[in-house]
Scaffold this motif. Structure first.
Motif, PDB file in Angstrom:
ATOM      1  N   VAL A 178       0.837  -1.203   0.000  1.00  0.00           N
ATOM      2  CA  VAL A 178       0.000   0.000   0.000  1.00  0.00           C
ATOM      3  C   VAL A 178       0.871   1.252   0.000  1.00  0.00           C
ATOM      4  O   VAL A 178       0.618   2.195  -0.742  1.00  0.00           O
ATOM      5  N   ILE A 179       1.914   1.252   0.820  1.00  0.00           N
ATOM      6  CA  ILE A 179       2.806   2.417   0.885  1.00  0.00           C
ATOM      7  C   ILE A 179       3.485   2.643  -0.457  1.00  0.00           C
ATOM      8  O   ILE A 179       3.555   3.774  -0.952  1.00  0.00           O
ATOM      9  N   VAL A 180       3.994   1.586  -1.065  1.00  0.00           N
ATOM     10  CA  VAL A 180       4.699   1.726  -2.342  1.00  0.00           C
ATOM     11  C   VAL A 180       3.740   2.196  -3.430  1.00  0.00           C
ATOM     12  O   VAL A 180       4.095   3.078  -4.229  1.00  0.00           O
ATOM     13  N   LEU A 181       2.529   1.649  -3.461  1.00  0.00           N
ATOM     14  CA  LEU A 181       1.579   2.052  -4.494  1.00  0.00           C
ATOM     15  C   LEU A 181       1.151   3.503  -4.345  1.00  0.00           C
ATOM     16  O   LEU A 181       1.056   4.236  -5.329  1.00  0.00           O
ATOM     17  N   LYS A 182       0.873   3.940  -3.127  1.00  0.00           N
ATOM     18  CA  LYS A 182       0.357   5.288  -2.919  1.00  0.00           C
ATOM     19  C   LYS A 182       1.465   6.341  -2.845  1.00  0.00           C
ATOM     20  O   LYS A 182       1.291   7.448  -3.335  1.00  0.00           O
ATOM     21  N   TYR A 183       2.562   6.020  -2.197  1.00  0.00           N
ATOM     22  CA  TYR A 183       3.573   7.028  -1.889  1.00  0.00           C
ATOM     23  C   TYR A 183       4.973   6.646  -2.339  1.00  0.00           C
ATOM     24  O   TYR A 183       5.956   7.222  -1.864  1.00  0.00           O
ATOM     25  N   GLY A 184       5.085   5.726  -3.261  1.00  0.00           N
ATOM     26  CA  GLY A 184       6.387   5.270  -3.721  1.00  0.00           C
ATOM     27  C   GLY A 184       7.246   6.376  -4.309  1.00  0.00           C
ATOM     28  O   GLY A 184       8.436   6.461  -4.065  1.00  0.00           O
ATOM     29  N   ARG A 185       6.616   7.272  -5.069  1.00  0.00           N
ATOM     30  CA  ARG A 185       7.383   8.356  -5.688  1.00  0.00           C
ATOM     31  C   ARG A 185       7.933   9.325  -4.653  1.00  0.00           C
ATOM     32  O   ARG A 185       9.049   9.804  -4.773  1.00  0.00           O
TER      33      ARG A 185
END
Length: 86
Positions: free
Chosen positions: A68-75
């Motif tokens: 979830v963290i990588v998908l939403k805030y990965g950038r």
């Protein structure tokens, strides 16, 4: 879900990485833990205690939280990492 089970060391490393990401997102960007607790299905206080090191998460919840963290805030996290390298 992954059929491969993580070893205790891998799980501990993954949990530390996720804790660091949660700390960065909270302190630097003001992202609230409620977003993550609702998305992975845990109580907000349990996630807060996990971040503070007072409680652990199961392997499934840890892997789900990482996704979830990588998908939403990965950038954002990639930008944060590149800032530290300079």
């Amino acid at each position: 879900m992954n059929s491969k089970k993580l070893t205790a060391e891998e799980l501990a490393e993954k949990q530390e990485k996720v804790k660091a990401w949660l700390h960065i997102l909270d302190k630097n960007y003001g992202v609230k833990m409620t977003i993550f607790s609702k998305s992975i299905g845990v109580h907000n206080q349990n996630l807060h205690n996990f971040r503070k090191g007072k409680r652990g998460l199961t392997e499934e919840k840890t892997v789900l939280l990482e996704k979830v963290i990588v998908l939403k805030y990965g950038r954002l996290l990639m930008l944060e990492d590149s800032d530290y390298e300079n």
